[in-house]
Design an enzyme around this catalytic site. Structure first.
Site, PDB file in Angstrom:
ATOM      1  N   HIS A   1      17.996 -23.077  23.287  1.00  0.00           N
ATOM      2  CA  HIS A   1      17.450 -21.788  23.740  1.00  0.00           C
ATOM      3  C   HIS A   1      17.293 -20.741  22.638  1.00  0.00           C
ATOM      4  CE1 HIS A   1      21.721 -20.693  23.783  1.00  0.00           C
ATOM      5  NE2 HIS A   1      21.319 -19.439  23.737  1.00  0.00           N
TER       6      HIS A   1
HETATM    7  C1  UD1 Z   1      20.334 -14.266  25.591  1.00  0.00           C
HETATM    8  C2  UD1 Z   1      21.031 -13.730  24.343  1.00  0.00           C
HETATM    9  C3  UD1 Z   1      21.561 -14.894  23.526  1.00  0.00           C
HETATM   10  C4  UD1 Z   1      22.428 -15.821  24.364  1.00  0.00           C
HETATM   11  C5  UD1 Z   1      21.693 -16.237  25.625  1.00  0.00           C
HETATM   12  C6  UD1 Z   1      22.616 -17.004  26.522  1.00  0.00           C
HETATM   13  C7  UD1 Z   1      20.123 -11.678  23.321  1.00  0.00           C
HETATM   14  C8  UD1 Z   1      19.279 -11.144  22.242  1.00  0.00           C
HETATM   15  N1  UD1 Z   1      20.084 -13.021  23.483  1.00  0.00           N
HETATM   16  O1  UD1 Z   1      19.227 -15.040  25.183  1.00  0.00           O
HETATM   17  O2  UD1 Z   1      22.341 -14.409  22.447  1.00  0.00           O
HETATM   18  O3  UD1 Z   1      22.730 -16.954  23.620  1.00  0.00           O
HETATM   19  O4  UD1 Z   1      21.252 -15.053  26.332  1.00  0.00           O
HETATM   20  O5  UD1 Z   1      21.937 -17.803  27.416  1.00  0.00           O
HETATM   21  O6  UD1 Z   1      20.787 -10.927  24.007  1.00  0.00           O
HETATM   22  N2  UD1 Z   1      14.966 -15.339  31.896  1.00  0.00           N
HETATM   23  C9  UD1 Z   1      14.852 -15.780  33.184  1.00  0.00           C
HETATM   24  N3  UD1 Z   1      15.876 -15.548  34.039  1.00  0.00           N
HETATM   25  C10 UD1 Z   1      17.003 -14.893  33.689  1.00  0.00           C
HETATM   26  C11 UD1 Z   1      17.107 -14.425  32.372  1.00  0.00           C
HETATM   27  C12 UD1 Z   1      16.083 -14.673  31.487  1.00  0.00           C
HETATM   28  O7  UD1 Z   1      13.859 -16.388  33.558  1.00  0.00           O
HETATM   29  O8  UD1 Z   1      17.911 -14.716  34.535  1.00  0.00           O
HETATM   30  C13 UD1 Z   1      13.866 -15.630  30.944  1.00  0.00           C
HETATM   31  C14 UD1 Z   1      12.882 -14.491  30.766  1.00  0.00           C
HETATM   32  O9  UD1 Z   1      11.612 -15.031  30.569  1.00  0.00           O
HETATM   33  C15 UD1 Z   1      13.370 -13.850  29.465  1.00  0.00           C
HETATM   34  C16 UD1 Z   1      13.882 -15.040  28.689  1.00  0.00           C
HETATM   35  O10 UD1 Z   1      14.442 -15.910  29.655  1.00  0.00           O
HETATM   36  O11 UD1 Z   1      12.349 -13.176  28.791  1.00  0.00           O
HETATM   37  C17 UD1 Z   1      14.944 -14.689  27.677  1.00  0.00           C
HETATM   38  O12 UD1 Z   1      16.009 -13.959  28.268  1.00  0.00           O
HETATM   39  P1  UD1 Z   1      16.894 -12.953  27.379  1.00  0.00           P
HETATM   40  O13 UD1 Z   1      18.057 -12.485  28.156  1.00  0.00           O
HETATM   41  O14 UD1 Z   1      16.025 -11.944  26.723  1.00  0.00           O
HETATM   42  O15 UD1 Z   1      17.379 -13.844  26.178  1.00  0.00           O
HETATM   43  P2  UD1 Z   1      18.029 -15.288  26.163  1.00  0.00           P
HETATM   44  O16 UD1 Z   1      17.100 -16.198  25.446  1.00  0.00           O
HETATM   45  O17 UD1 Z   1      18.491 -15.664  27.521  1.00  0.00           O
HETATM   46  N1  UDP Z   2      26.483 -23.556  30.117  1.00  0.00           N
HETATM   47  C1  UDP Z   2      26.475 -23.771  31.507  1.00  0.00           C
HETATM   48  N2  UDP Z   2      25.398 -24.415  32.050  1.00  0.00           N
HETATM   49  C2  UDP Z   2      24.352 -24.862  31.302  1.00  0.00           C
HETATM   50  C3  UDP Z   2      24.376 -24.644  29.904  1.00  0.00           C
HETATM   51  C4  UDP Z   2      25.457 -23.975  29.357  1.00  0.00           C
HETATM   52  O1  UDP Z   2      27.417 -23.403  32.204  1.00  0.00           O
HETATM   53  O2  UDP Z   2      23.407 -25.435  31.871  1.00  0.00           O
HETATM   54  C5  UDP Z   2      27.629 -22.837  29.534  1.00  0.00           C
HETATM   55  C6  UDP Z   2      28.330 -23.554  28.415  1.00  0.00           C
HETATM   56  O3  UDP Z   2      29.349 -24.388  28.905  1.00  0.00           O
HETATM   57  C7  UDP Z   2      28.878 -22.404  27.582  1.00  0.00           C
HETATM   58  C8  UDP Z   2      27.879 -21.304  27.798  1.00  0.00           C
HETATM   59  O4  UDP Z   2      27.122 -21.650  28.953  1.00  0.00           O
HETATM   60  O5  UDP Z   2      30.139 -21.986  28.072  1.00  0.00           O
HETATM   61  C9  UDP Z   2      26.982 -21.182  26.606  1.00  0.00           C
HETATM   62  O6  UDP Z   2      25.966 -20.278  26.892  1.00  0.00           O
HETATM   63  P1  UDP Z   2      24.576 -20.287  26.129  1.00  0.00           P
HETATM   64  O7  UDP Z   2      24.359 -21.593  25.469  1.00  0.00           O
HETATM   65  O8  UDP Z   2      23.568 -19.816  27.099  1.00  0.00           O
HETATM   66  O9  UDP Z   2      24.758 -19.105  25.067  1.00  0.00           O
HETATM   67  P2  UDP Z   2      25.390 -19.003  23.612  1.00  0.00           P
HETATM   68  O10 UDP Z   2      26.764 -19.559  23.657  1.00  0.00           O
HETATM   69  O11 UDP Z   2      24.484 -19.733  22.669  1.00  0.00           O
HETATM   70  O12 UDP Z   2      25.365 -17.544  23.344  1.00  0.00           O
END
Ligand code: UD1
Ligand code: UDP
Length: 351
Positions: free
Chosen positions: A202
């Site tokens: 992601h």
């Molecule tokens: C965010 C965090 C990242 C973290 C990740 C965990 C920032 C800059 N990034 O990234 O550090 O690792 O969360 O998963 O804060 N979207 C949905 N449904 C949701 C949320 C998001 O569809 O409930 C989609 C939207 O299109 C959105 C995109 O995902 O634009 C990205 O979501 P966003 O929260 O901006 O960043 P993440 O990539 O999730």
């Molecule tokens: N995780 C989860 N379901 C999934 C993928 C990840 O519960 O389908 C959990 C995983 O075990 C970990 C956390 O989400 O505890 C990691 O989150 P993510 O990879 O979104 O963010 P990051 O750690 O890179 O910020």
């Protein structure tokens, strides 16, 4: 004390769960959910499974560009902080919710604690790296998960540093047995112990960049393994946009993001894990599952030093080679503490 905890994204729900349990034994906790993540499988499921108290405030901020999203959270959090006048604010990790919460507290001169402080990838193109550095420098109390994090902060001249261990290890130890007993993910998916790989992707550098995502998809399509891939919505969007979804679907089992218990069980029984997630790299190490990280750097360098994680970037040949050849070292250090980090956080908070 009256303490406000701020969370907003999937990994933060997991980090706050064990801390919140400990905190509420001694203090009044008010929980703010910024609404950065809002889909059921990225948010509500974690509150249910980890028995996290219902947020007192859901700011409903949603998705957006970095500046807009961070700004909206900052404005909304400031209002709550002015109304509640807490003694302390606690923020977690490195998302836009972390930075916005930290800024709101620091500007109001409210004592600020950062859980998972001191992490550095030294890659300023990662949005998280900016969030980490700024949050750490705005914080009064810095709860580091590792000694490496402590050393990083010392070099930056920050004070108020504590190595408490990793709160994600607390969460994992608390839930591993529960996941093993409750989750039926292996039976439901017809998967045998160590008979499959798990993948999560992601990071914007991997998803938003067409060439990088294409390389990852090509590699996943060429390996002769069953790959279970819970797809983050950011990744789903770009796989569709770049016309890669259908191709990948023929070679990997693409599923919706999983709840924590299912995902924990899926990881625990996997032969190897392919990921660019921060949390998943650590959990692979904690579960003693070899990890192949599709990045060129990591803030969890101990997992690489110990020989349980290998950085492969998005080079197709290297990904495939490591899927076939990577064998971890036998030994592991105890780098993430003893699973009692949350208790230490609360003890220090109360001092
Ligand atoms: C965010 C965090 C990242 C973290 C990740 C965990 C920032 C800059 N990034 O990234 O550090 O690792 O969360 O998963 O804060 N979207 C949905 N449904 C949701 C949320 C998001 O569809 O409930 C989609 C939207 O299109 C959105 C995109 O995902 O634009 C990205 O979501 P966003 O929260 O901006 O960043 P993440 O990539 O999730
Ligand atoms: N995780 C989860 N379901 C999934 C993928 C990840 O519960 O389908 C959990 C995983 O075990 C970990 C956390 O989400 O505890 C990691 O989150 P993510 O990879 O979104 O963010 P990051 O750690 O890179 O910020």
């Amino acid at each position: 004390m009256k303490i406000i905890s701020i969370v907003g994204a999937r990994p933060q729900f997991i980090k706050c769960a064990p801390v919140s349990t400990e905190l509420r034994k001694k203090h009044e906790e008010i929980l703010i959910h910024t609404g950065q993540h809002y889909d059921n499988e990225l948010s509500a499921v974690f509150f249910e499974e980890l028995e996290i108290p219902k947020p007192d405030y859901n700011l409903g901020v949603g998705s957006g560009l970095h500046g807009g999203q961070t700004g909206k959270i900052l404005i909304a959090v400031e209002k709550v902080l002015l109304k509640e006048a807490p003694d302390m604010v606690i923020v977690y990790g490195d998302t836009n919710s972390t930075l916005a919460g930290a800024l709101a507290a620091a500007k109001l001169h409210i004592k600020l604690a950062h859980v998972e402080a001191g992490l550095r990838s030294f890659d300023r193109r990662m949005p998280e790296e900016i969030n980490r550095v700024l949050t750490d420098h705005a914080s009064d109390i810095l709860f580091c998960p590792t000694q490496t994090a402590v050393e990083n902060l010392k070099k930056e001249g920050v004070v108020g540093i504590y190595n408490v261990g990793d709160v994600m290890f607390d969460a994992l130890l608390h839930n591993k047995e529960i996941a093993e007993n409750k989750s039926t993910i292996l039976e439901d998916s017809g998967l045998g112990h160590k008979q499959y790989l798990v993948a999560t992707i992601h990071r914007p550098s991997n998803t938003d960049d067409k060439r990088n995502l294409q390389n990852i998809v090509d590699a996943f399509c060429e390996v002769d393994e069953t790959i279970i891939f819970p797809v983050h919505p950011r990744t789903a969007k770009y796989l569709e946009e770049y016309g890669l979804y259908e191709k990948l679907k023929k070679h990997a089992k693409l599923i919706k993001p999983l709840g924590y218990l299912d995902f924990l069980k899926l990881m625990a029984h996997a032969r190897k894990i392919l990921t660019d997630s921060g949390g998943v790299q650590k959990e692979a190490y904690m579960l003693k599952v070899p990890c192949i990280t599709l990045r060129t750097n990591t803030e969890w360098i101990e997992t690489v030093e110990d020989g349980w994680n290998v950085l492969v970037g998005v080079n197709k040949e290297r990904i495939i080679r490591m899927v076939n050849e990577f064998v971890p070292d036998i030994m592991q250090r105890n780098v993430f503490g003893d699973g009692k980090a949350s208790g230490r956080v609360v003890k220090i908070v109360g001092e």
